[in-house]
Design an enzyme around this catalytic site. Sequence first.
Site, PDB file in Angstrom:
ATOM      1  N   CYS A   1       0.839  -1.203   0.000  1.00 26.78           N
ATOM      2  CA  CYS A   1       0.000   0.000   0.000  1.00 26.78           C
ATOM      3  C   CYS A   1       0.876   1.257   0.000  1.00 26.78           C
ATOM      4  CB  CYS A   1      -0.911   0.005   1.222  1.00 26.78           C
ATOM      5  SG  CYS A   1      -2.061   1.406   1.241  1.00 26.78           S
TER       6      CYS A   1
ATOM      7  N   ASP B   1       0.363   3.797   1.719  1.00 23.16           N
ATOM      8  CA  ASP B   1       0.278   4.392   3.063  1.00 23.16           C
ATOM      9  C   ASP B   1       1.670   4.744   3.594  1.00 23.16           C
ATOM     10  OD1 ASP B   1       0.094   4.546   6.024  1.00 23.16           O
ATOM     11  OD2 ASP B   1      -1.999   4.007   5.665  1.00 23.16           O
TER      12      ASP B   1
ATOM     13  N   ARG C   1       2.799   5.058   6.447  1.00 22.79           N
ATOM     14  CA  ARG C   1       3.246   4.366   7.665  1.00 22.79           C
ATOM     15  C   ARG C   1       3.785   2.970   7.390  1.00 22.79           C
ATOM     16  NH1 ARG C   1      -2.514   4.778  10.307  1.00 22.79           N
ATOM     17  NH2 ARG C   1      -2.920   4.095   8.178  1.00 22.79           N
TER      18      ARG C   1
ATOM     19  N   HIS D   1      -2.323  -3.961   5.058  1.00 23.73           N
ATOM     20  CA  HIS D   1      -2.115  -3.536   6.456  1.00 23.73           C
ATOM     21  C   HIS D   1      -3.448  -3.203   7.101  1.00 23.73           C
ATOM     22  CE1 HIS D   1      -2.680   0.891   5.863  1.00 23.73           C
ATOM     23  NE2 HIS D   1      -2.456   0.543   4.625  1.00 23.73           N
TER      24      HIS D   1
ATOM     25  N   CYS E   1      -6.241   0.195   6.838  1.00 22.28           N
ATOM     26  CA  CYS E   1      -5.935   0.732   5.509  1.00 22.28           C
ATOM     27  C   CYS E   1      -7.054   1.692   5.088  1.00 22.28           C
ATOM     28  CB  CYS E   1      -5.822  -0.420   4.515  1.00 22.28           C
ATOM     29  SG  CYS E   1      -5.476   0.120   2.829  1.00 22.28           S
TER      30      CYS E   1
END
Length: 208
Positions: free
Chosen positions: A41, A43, A45, A97, A100
């Site tokens: 992803c 993302d 993080r 994750h 998400c």
Amino acid sequence: MEVQKIFENNKKWVQHQLAIDTNYFKDMSKGQNPEILYIGCSDSRVTAEEMMGVGPGEAFVHRNIANMVPNTDLSAMSVIDYSLMHLKVNHVVVCGHYYCGGVKAAMQPKDLGILNPWLRNIRDVYRIHKDELNTIKDEDKKYKRLVELNVQEQCVNVIKTSEFQQAYNDRKVTVHGWVFDIHSGKLIDLKIDFEKILDQIREIYRLH
Ligand SMILES: [Zn+2]
């Protein structure tokens, strides 16, 4: 973060790498030979290399919203083609994750404009697994389960490609479905039996 700070960080990083190995960049410029294709992803993080503990040259990385492998996405399909056919990676990883944002957005009945066609792919995963998901009353647990099922379905999408099937026949390439748990930092292996899936879908999706 100041953009200028990034250039200062970069300078320090170059010095650090050269202090360990003076030929670091010289060797790196010769080419790449990664063992893994990582599809994750976007993302901020969920860092690919850092959480796997791998360095430059070890993983070929593709990231998009909610770690998707849509059949009509030229970018994802090109990454699969190049890494399996030319770089000859031996493992394909799809890593989702918990928490998400893409999966969360797909769970809301809302018009999100240009994101609609992308999120539709996740809504399709929900529809395929509706019976299981609707038995989960706790919204948080349902959300986490959809993250896992989405990883599983994206692994199936990898298995459906001509490139994967060729690479599996040639050198027994493997597919792995993982979830990164943002709360603990741990990677969870969903232990997806990709050979069983390959067997089950061959009747319809066999290309090689
Ligand atoms: Zn995400």
